[in-house]
Motif scaffolding. Structure first.
Motif, short mmCIF file in Angstrom:
data_model
loop_
_atom_site.label_atom_id
_atom_site.label_comp_id
_atom_site.label_asym_id
_atom_site.label_seq_id
_atom_site.Cartn_x
_atom_site.Cartn_y
_atom_site.Cartn_z
N ASP A 1 -26.38 7.09 -71.28
CA ASP A 1 -27.81 7.32 -71.06
C ASP A 1 -28.32 6.69 -69.77
OD1 ASP A 1 -28.44 8.90 -73.20
OD2 ASP A 1 -29.28 7.31 -74.45
N SER A 2 -29.29 7.36 -69.16
CA SER A 2 -30.10 6.80 -68.07
C SER A 2 -31.54 7.02 -68.48
CB SER A 2 -29.80 7.50 -66.75
OG SER A 2 -28.47 7.26 -66.33
N LEU A 3 -32.19 5.96 -68.91
CA LEU A 3 -33.50 6.09 -69.54
C LEU A 3 -34.51 5.15 -68.88
CD1 LEU A 3 -35.00 7.46 -71.97
CD2 LEU A 3 -34.40 5.42 -73.30
N MET A 4 -35.68 5.69 -68.63
CA MET A 4 -36.76 4.92 -68.01
C MET A 4 -37.92 4.81 -68.99
SD MET A 4 -38.47 3.66 -65.27
CE MET A 4 -40.18 3.53 -64.71
N VAL A 5 -38.56 3.63 -69.03
CA VAL A 5 -39.76 3.46 -69.83
C VAL A 5 -40.86 2.89 -68.94
CG1 VAL A 5 -39.12 1.14 -70.60
CG2 VAL A 5 -40.74 2.47 -71.94
N ARG A 6 -42.07 3.35 -69.16
CA ARG A 6 -43.22 2.81 -68.45
C ARG A 6 -44.31 2.51 -69.47
NH1 ARG A 6 -48.04 3.56 -65.58
NH2 ARG A 6 -48.03 2.60 -63.51
N VAL B 1 -36.07 1.62 -79.04
CA VAL B 1 -35.49 2.51 -78.05
C VAL B 1 -34.16 3.00 -78.63
CG1 VAL B 1 -34.39 0.59 -76.78
CG2 VAL B 1 -34.73 2.82 -75.66
N TYR B 2 -33.95 4.32 -78.59
CA TYR B 2 -32.71 4.91 -79.08
C TYR B 2 -31.81 5.16 -77.87
CZ TYR B 2 -29.38 8.08 -81.23
OH TYR B 2 -28.22 8.67 -81.69
N LEU B 3 -30.59 4.61 -77.91
CA LEU B 3 -29.67 4.71 -76.78
C LEU B 3 -28.32 5.26 -77.23
CD1 LEU B 3 -30.34 1.24 -75.08
CD2 LEU B 3 -31.09 3.48 -74.24
N GLU B 4 -27.73 6.06 -76.34
CA GLU B 4 -26.38 6.57 -76.55
C GLU B 4 -25.55 6.33 -75.30
OE1 GLU B 4 -26.99 10.67 -77.54
OE2 GLU B 4 -27.28 10.25 -79.67
N SER C 1 -32.58 10.74 -69.90
CA SER C 1 -31.77 11.22 -71.02
C SER C 1 -32.28 10.61 -72.32
CB SER C 1 -30.30 10.85 -70.80
OG SER C 1 -30.14 9.47 -70.60
N ASN C 2 -32.26 11.40 -73.38
CA ASN C 2 -32.77 10.99 -74.69
C ASN C 2 -34.27 10.71 -74.71
OD1 ASN C 2 -31.18 11.09 -77.06
ND2 ASN C 2 -29.80 9.55 -76.19
N GLU C 3 -34.99 11.23 -73.70
CA GLU C 3 -36.43 11.01 -73.68
C GLU C 3 -37.12 11.70 -74.86
OE1 GLU C 3 -38.64 14.16 -70.95
OE2 GLU C 3 -37.16 13.06 -69.76
N GLU C 4 -36.61 12.88 -75.27
CA GLU C 4 -37.23 13.59 -76.39
C GLU C 4 -37.13 12.79 -77.68
OE1 GLU C 4 -35.65 16.46 -73.35
OE2 GLU C 4 -34.73 14.90 -74.60
N THR C 5 -35.96 12.24 -77.93
CA THR C 5 -35.77 11.44 -79.15
C THR C 5 -36.69 10.22 -79.15
OG1 THR C 5 -33.46 12.13 -79.32
CG2 THR C 5 -34.10 10.14 -80.53
#
Length: 460
Positions: free
Chosen positions: A89-94, A83-86, A109-113
């Motif tokens: 970020d507010s990132l969800m994974v399923r 997982v790439y984080l900056e 955020s950062n879903e494209e990366t």
């Protein structure tokens, strides 16, 4: 209702991402279908950042006040993924653990990366297979054209994605590095695989610019240190360099008694002379040690020389304890030694040692994990065959990396005789003491005395 709640959660995360520049706090959360563990562990390299429990709705959440921008990975035992984080970020994974990588989707955020990084990972798995079945047979120029086509296709899509989104420069560089090092690794491997596939007597002559990318290699890129394509490239690169330098410059290359020791010492010194980043150095040194100790059954005196050389060039290596344990484990599995007295658990939840299990009979121990359905199904098919080939041996299965209750369900579902099956709760100890590399290994004993500590169930 579940889908509605999940959609609401994703909308919440996406809306949070609009405030990304206003706060350094990071929210990383997700939903796990069919969880295989009670918690998710967030790692950066070898360092544990935090852990989050999976709740009754199969969700987890990390609230991090601030982080270092870069590549992380999250562990859901026994699997893990990047997982790439900056900052901000507010990132969800399923994901669904039954189809772990294939089902994984990032939102926020950062879903494209993150989604593109996962896409590259899955594509590499497919292309690795195609390389070995089709592409390594090609002549050098045809091979280069194929590599160039595959690489350019991904770079084009990456540039389009960057133009259409708010992808950061660091995220872009990470993805570009993943592409570059993936395809450059294939070039490092090519001459050896081409010779093997075509049965040519010598390595094929290569175009002068075949390794032109080498002049731009970065041996101190801390942002890529734990990126699998970067690390895999480095392993292939130093294997190639060591072989070629020995082939052209070393007078004792034909000495069978010292060939493996000589080659691996060469590799140690090349890594020492070129690699700057401490973590990358330690990991590459570890790879050389494992490769030598596990695959090249050298004379004991040569092994001792290698370990001394290893400690000289790789001072304060973070893996030194693991390597010394491996060395000791190998020594303890030699013929005429008693099998290590490790505890395992029976189907009835009773503790027993391997020495007790193996007493007064001939035993073939094999190992399997419930995390890989195909692997254990294949193993049980092979064990059914071995029962006819080795009627004088008891075939004892030792399960690893599986929840105790899940292990029992698997045995019941497959109709496996539970009296010949045991479970281990200590994967680290079992791995080190029994040197479980690879998982298909077998240990053969007679009255608890080792006959062969490094057999393989597919070669019995």
């Amino acid at each position: 209702m579940a889908r509605l709640l999940l959609s609401t959660f994703i909308v919440f995360l996406v809306s949070c991402s609009t405030a990304k520049k206003e706060s350094e706090a990071v929210l990383f959360a997700g939903e796990i279908v069919n969880p295989t563990s009670t918690q998710v562990i967030l790692m950066k390299g070898n360092e544990k950042i935090d852990s989050a429990l999976i709740d009754s709705k199969n969700r987890f959440k990390f609230n991090l006040p601030s982080i270092e921008n870069g590549l992380y990975h999250f562990n859901l035992s026994p699997e893990y993924q990047y997982v790439y984080l900056e900052k901000g970020d507010s990132l969800m994974v399923r994901l669904n653990t039954i189809y772990f990588d294939e089902s994984l989707v990032f939102s926020g955020s950062n879903e494209e990366t993150n989604n593109f990084l996962l896409e590259l990972f899955l594509a590499a798995e497919e292309e690795d297979s195609a390389m070995y079945t089709d592409y390594y047979e090609l002549e050098p120029n045809d091979f280069l054209e194929k590599i160039k086509s595959l690489k350019n296709e991904k770079i084009k899509r990456l540039k389009e994605l960057k133009a259409e989104t708010t992808m950061s420069e660091n995220g872009f560089e990470l993805l570009l590095g993943s592409i570059d090092y993936t395809y450059n690794r294939y070039k490092e491997i090519y001459p050896f695989q081409h010779k093997r596939k075509t049965a040519e007597e010598n390595l094929h002559d290569l175009p002068k610019d075949f390794y032109s990318y080498r002049k731009n290699l970065d041996f101190d890129n801390q942002h890529l240190t734990y990126l699998r394509p970067y690390y895999d490239f480095m392993k292939a690169h130093f294997g190639n360099l060591s072989y070629m330098s020995c082939l052209h410059d070393c007078n004792n290359r034909n000495s069978e008694s010292s060939k493996q020791l000589h080659f691996n010492k060469h590799k140690l010194h090349l890594i020492d002379s070129l690699v700057i980043d401490k973590d990358l150095r330690d990991n590459l040194f570890r790879n050389v040690a494992f490769d030598y100790l596990l695959k090249k059954k050298d004379a004991p005196e040569n092994t001792e020389i290698f370990l001394n050389e290893f400690k000289t060039v790789s001072k304060n290596n973070m893996h030194i304890e693991e390597i010394e344990n491996l060395y000791q484990g190998i020594a303890n599995l030699q013929p005429s030694k008693i099998i290590p007295n490790l505890n395992v658990v029976s189907f009835e939840n009773e503790n027993i040692t391997l020495t007790e299990v193996a007493k007064n009979k001939k035993v073939l121990f094999y190992f399997w994990s419930g995390s890989n359905k195909k692997q254990y199904q294949d193993i049980f098919k092979r064990i059914a065959e071995l029962k006819e080939k080795r009627p004088d041996h008891e075939l004892i299965g030792i399960n690893i990396k599986t929840d105790f209750n899940d292990w029992k369900v698997i045995l019941k579902t497959l109709g496996i005789d539970s009296t010949s099956q045991y479970h281990s709760n200590n994967f680290k100890e079992l791995t080190e003491k029994l040197v479980l590399y690879p998982i298909n290994k077998a240990i053969i004993t007679d009255n608890a005395v080792i006959v062969d500590g490094f057999s393989n169930i597919y070669y019995n």
